[in-house]
Write an enzyme that holds these catalytic residues in place. Structure first.
Site, PDB file in Angstrom:
ATOM      1  N   TYR A 144      28.034  74.866 -10.398  1.00 16.63           N
ATOM      2  CA  TYR A 144      28.410  75.573  -9.568  1.00 16.63           C
ATOM      3  C   TYR A 144      28.383  74.667  -7.985  1.00 16.63           C
ATOM      4  CZ  TYR A 144      27.483  79.589  -5.873  1.00 16.63           C
ATOM      5  OH  TYR A 144      27.501  80.177  -4.994  1.00 16.63           O
ATOM      6  N   ASP A 239      26.096  66.290  -6.742  1.00 14.87           N
ATOM      7  CA  ASP A 239      25.291  67.211  -6.402  1.00 14.87           C
ATOM      8  C   ASP A 239      24.104  67.611  -7.694  1.00 14.87           C
ATOM      9  OD1 ASP A 239      24.403  69.732  -5.433  1.00 14.87           O
ATOM     10  OD2 ASP A 239      26.162  70.956  -6.117  1.00 14.87           O
ATOM     11  N   LYS A 267      17.314  73.211  -1.304  1.00 16.72           N
ATOM     12  CA  LYS A 267      16.618  74.093  -2.134  1.00 16.72           C
ATOM     13  C   LYS A 267      15.074  73.073  -1.465  1.00 16.72           C
ATOM     14  CE  LYS A 267      19.268  76.021  -5.875  1.00 16.72           C
ATOM     15  NZ  LYS A 267      19.176  77.232  -5.445  1.00 16.72           N
TER      16      LYS A 267
HETATM   17  N1  HOZ Z   1      22.319  77.874  -7.210  1.00 16.23           N
HETATM   18  C1  HOZ Z   1      21.180  79.052  -7.341  1.00 16.23           C
HETATM   19  C2  HOZ Z   1      21.704  80.041  -8.153  1.00 16.23           C
HETATM   20  N2  HOZ Z   1      22.199  79.189  -9.062  1.00 16.23           N
HETATM   21  C3  HOZ Z   1      21.423  79.966  -5.480  1.00 16.23           C
HETATM   22  C4  HOZ Z   1      21.002  81.256  -6.045  1.00 16.23           C
HETATM   23  C5  HOZ Z   1      22.467  82.225  -5.361  1.00 16.23           C
HETATM   24  O1  HOZ Z   1      23.442  81.922  -5.605  1.00 16.23           O
HETATM   25  O2  HOZ Z   1      21.608  83.625  -4.932  1.00 16.23           O
END
Ligand code: HOZ
Length: 431
Positions: A144, A239, A267
């Site tokens: 993702y 990433d 983050k």
């Molecule tokens: N990358 C985070 C969770 N996999 C993002 C959290 C979100 O999408 O709120």
């Protein structure tokens, strides 16, 4: 545990906000029931509106590596607030944060600050295309990279949890330039480059996947990516929004000793405020406006509050020489303890972990570990959900999906970890 106020507030939220949440990962879609509504947090603890206290392993989905309300970050923020909250013009703090990033992540020679991980990956993809003059991007199933159109294909995180890996609204044309491969599939990578190498602008990968649960890339897989992208003059994008400053001080690239062309960050780099960054080789970054022609901009980019929190956080990570030795030890203690409890209770579980990331996988009959999306998706989601609720009732706040990663931080003491392991033992026995 009484969570009546949480329920009430969430019910009201449902009438105001789609699904009651401002990001679907929080919606408890993978575990059922209603999300906990929080009031405040401190150190490793989160406090909900009903007065319950939880040990936090979500840590705002990764950023809070020093725990909540670290005084060094809070002081830096307070000082910044007094000087003005947004200028839309250059500041000294932007140089300071950029210098810190460049020092800690040596593959980054130039860096651009943005406002989120999604912005970072979106911009890096555009840059790879603009720099190479090619269209195709390789992406791995279950990874993702934020909600960028061309990357919302076979996506992990809440897309996987809510079963929308390919989002409506992403046009067939956009998705057509995304080549999908299996994570950790060396042969697939070689074959794709053999067939399409001259059309591939770049490869984007989470070197440690964190959005199909925590699945570290194999060394062979990541080295193959480096080799093939170099051979075919494609851009290798790591990433590291999740793994950056978390798997090691210099991210997963330091851990594996592999140098990407571009890196995306988010983050931790914002210390709990909305920051993202992308950076890499000077030659490529110079294709970004205003030096080059690849356009990317942002009113709040390099915002003084965000840079203040990022600087304070990265300074701690740089100054404490044993920070990552301790963080690794904390995560390993947690993972081993949970695996021990599961074995004692006769529950088939593997806890994958690296740096400050881990996931408790409720393995299917056919698997002994998780190495890609297929093995992750075969995990027992119902058992995970039961385990999640039992942990919550014991005062442990875990990510609310089998496909997310647990995060550890510097204030998860041995005592706290051991209390978590004991709660896990109880939860396993209740399954
Ligand atoms: N990358 C985070 C969770 N996999 C993002 C959290 C979100 O999408 O709120």
């Amino acid at each position: 545990m009484n969570r009546n106020k949480s329920r009430e507030i969430f019910e009201k939220a449902l009438t105001l906000i789609p699904g009651g949440v401002n990001s679907p990962a929080r919606a408890f879609g993978g575990v059922g029931g209603t999300p906990v509504v929080f009031e405040r947090a401190e150190g490793p603890w989160m406090y909900d509106v009903d007065g319950n206290r939880y040990i936090d392993y979500v840590l705002s989905w990764g950023p809070m590596i020093l725990g909540h309300c670290d005084p060094r970050v809070t002081e830096s923020l307070n000082a910044a607030v007094a000087h003005g909250t947004s200028f839309g013009a250059p500041t000294l703090a932007e140089n300071t944060l950029a210098e810190l990033i460049i020092r800690l992540v040596p593959s980054i020679e130039r860096v651009r600050l943005v406002n989120s991980g999604t912005e970072a990956t979106m911009s890096a993809i555009r840059l790879a295309r603009g720099y190479t003059g090619r269209d195709k991007i390789v992406k791995f199933i279950g990874c993702y990279h934020g909600h960028v159109d061309s990357l919302l294909v076979a996506a992990g995180s809440a897309c996987a949890t809510l079963a929308v890996p390919n989002s409506p609204g992403v046009t067939a044309g956009t998705a057509a330039d995304t080549i999908l491969l299996n994570y950790n599939d060396v042969e697939g990578v070689r074959k794709t480059f053999e067939e399409n190498g001259d059309q591939i602008a770049g490869v984007i990968v989470e070197p440690v996947a964190g959005n199909m649960g925590c699945v570290p890339g194999t060394r062979e897989f990541l080295e193959t990516l480096r080799e093939e992208t170099k051979k075919h003059a494609s851009v290798l994008i790591f990433d590291e929004v999740m793994s950056g400053f978390r798997v090691a001080r210099g991210g997963a690239q330091e851990f594996y000793g592999i140098t990407p062309d571009l890196t995306t960050l988010g983050k931790i780099v914002g210390g709990g405020l909305p920051v993202g960054a992308y950076g890499g080789r000077k030659e490529i970054m110079d294709a970004v406006t205003p030096v080059g022609k690849v356009y990317q901009a942002g009113t709040l980019s390099g915002n003084p509050l965000a840079t203040a929190a990022g600087i304070a956080t990265l300074r701690v990570l740089e100054a404490e020489s044993d920070f990552y030795t301790k963080l690794n030890a904390t995560t390993a203690r947690l993972a081993k303890g949970i695996e021990r409890e599961a074995a004692d209770a006769g529950v088939k579980v593997s806890v994958s972990h690296i740096g400050g990331m881990s996931t408790i996988f409720f393995l299917s009959e056919d698997d002994d570990s998780v190495k890609d999306w297929d093995s992750s998706s075969r995990c027992d989601k119902k058992r995970f959900a039961k385990f999640f609720w039992s942990m919550l009732d014991s005062g442990v706040y875990l990510p609310c999906s089998q496909f997310e990663t647990m995060f550890t931080c510097s204030v998860h003491s041995d005592e706290i970890v051991d209390a978590t392991i004991a709660a896990a033992g109880k939860a396993f026995r209740s399954l």
